[in-house]
Write an enzyme that holds these catalytic residues in place. Sequence first.
Site, PDB file in Angstrom:
ATOM      1  N   SER A 208      24.357  31.448  54.134  1.00  0.00           N
ATOM      2  CA  SER A 208      22.968  31.518  53.696  1.00  0.00           C
ATOM      3  C   SER A 208      22.514  32.958  53.541  1.00  0.00           C
ATOM      4  CB  SER A 208      22.062  30.803  54.707  1.00  0.00           C
ATOM      5  OG  SER A 208      22.371  29.429  54.790  1.00  0.00           O
ATOM      6  N   GLU A 281      23.073  23.191  46.033  1.00  0.00           N
ATOM      7  CA  GLU A 281      22.164  22.784  47.104  1.00  0.00           C
ATOM      8  C   GLU A 281      21.163  23.885  47.449  1.00  0.00           C
ATOM      9  OE1 GLU A 281      24.738  21.821  50.347  1.00  0.00           O
ATOM     10  OE2 GLU A 281      25.494  19.999  49.414  1.00  0.00           O
ATOM     11  N   ARG A 284      16.470  27.438  50.593  1.00  0.00           N
ATOM     12  CA  ARG A 284      15.673  28.654  50.783  1.00  0.00           C
ATOM     13  C   ARG A 284      15.121  29.186  49.456  1.00  0.00           C
ATOM     14  NH1 ARG A 284      16.768  32.414  54.820  1.00  0.00           N
ATOM     15  NH2 ARG A 284      18.851  31.495  54.983  1.00  0.00           N
ATOM     16  N   CYS A 352       5.724  34.797  75.987  1.00  0.00           N
ATOM     17  CA  CYS A 352       6.179  35.555  77.153  1.00  0.00           C
ATOM     18  C   CYS A 352       7.642  35.952  77.004  1.00  0.00           C
ATOM     19  CB  CYS A 352       5.960  34.734  78.424  1.00  0.00           C
ATOM     20  SG  CYS A 352       4.218  34.473  78.782  1.00  0.00           S
ATOM     21  N   TYR A 382      12.908  27.636  56.778  1.00  0.00           N
ATOM     22  CA  TYR A 382      13.425  27.787  58.135  1.00  0.00           C
ATOM     23  C   TYR A 382      12.389  28.351  59.113  1.00  0.00           C
ATOM     24  CZ  TYR A 382      17.669  27.002  55.553  1.00  0.00           C
ATOM     25  OH  TYR A 382      18.605  26.465  54.707  1.00  0.00           O
TER      26      TYR A 382
END
Length: 423
Positions: A208, A281, A284, A352, A382
């Site tokens: 990716s 496919e 993103r 935190c 994502y």
Amino acid sequence: MIENGWPRSAAWTDGELRLGGIGVRELAARFGTPAYVLDEEEFLARCALWREALPDGEVHYGGKAFLCPEVVRWLEAAGLCLDVCTGGELAVAAAGGMDPARVVFHGNNKSVAELRRAVAWGVGCVVVDSFAEIERLAALAGEAGVRQRVMVRVTPGVAAHTHEFIATGGDDSKFGFSLNAGLAAEAVRRVLAAPSLELTGLHSHIGSQITDLGGFTLAARRMSGFLLAAEREHGVTIPRLDLGGGLGIVHRPGDPVPPGPAEVVAALREAVPARVRLAVEPGRSIAGPTTVALYEVGTVKEIPGVGTYVSVDGGMSDNPRPAMYGAAYTAILASRLSAAPPREVTVVGRHCESGDVLVRGLPLPADVRPGDLLAVPASGAYQRSMASNYNHVTRPPVVAVRDGSARVIVRRETEEDLLRLYS
């Protein structure tokens, strides 16, 4: 129009950023912050670019990038297929009304229950990922009295130039069957030997956030060679070659600009036999640039000799990617114009964790203050799909904007949602 990863509707008007024709101050007042603001027209336009680039093949939207029932309806209307990799994503596909014949089911460890559900629903194709899964799926399809269509996932031994956590094409990947080790050839033999399975293609995916075509074309050549060899060995025709997704996007100024869909498809076509149906496919590259994450500044902390921390009301729970693998983003002061000179700051979240950093070394106006709104582009992929409830923070909404209208397509979680899980 603002460039470098922003949706095309992003523009400055009357001293503030506008998305889909609506100012960010209004969006924050109506929907709260943090929030993901998704440009619907941008999403549909990116679907159309891929569909136009591959009219004689298949475009499978990678649902793991971002998925909800409304997005499924957009995909159905745009003529795209859908990749899913869990039972939960199957459920979203069904809830959005996707034709199961246009759904491809991925995953390296699909459960028996998930496979049974996919077979019963009539999912178009299962991408088998292990010898155990081939045996498992063959038994389930036999019990159901159907012949399940499958693709064999192959790791072609191609190194994608990306982060190791999102590189999937090497021989050491947890995904698929190694081509170099002979496991892919054995997987094809086992599928062809199972009467309840129908081999409809081969699949590979090398990683990716890839911005050059070298890895894609090398994988395409290797996969094409393997397809032809398998056909010769078994005297069969393998009609489809799915070469995955992984095309990168621009997250900030100066990032390399990746090739567009037409260029990607043209390069793949050169390496694939003309008679083979090509599938890709994108996930993103469709969802990423459509969405802007909107935050409100809570504190500005100046530490002499160290720097300035600008804290916002989100963080690693709504964007874990910088903490997970160093993903780099940019942000702008979006709610007003400023004549103050810029200074470098670190934009941090509310969690935190010292690693809860969204943007490092960001030039923002020196007068940035509590109550200001910051906007982070290229936030559509994502982020919501990987968001968590760390520190029991509720996940933000997704607000679709278009032509001056805004509507919630994923509502903001509430504390009541969290408390329902406890006995």
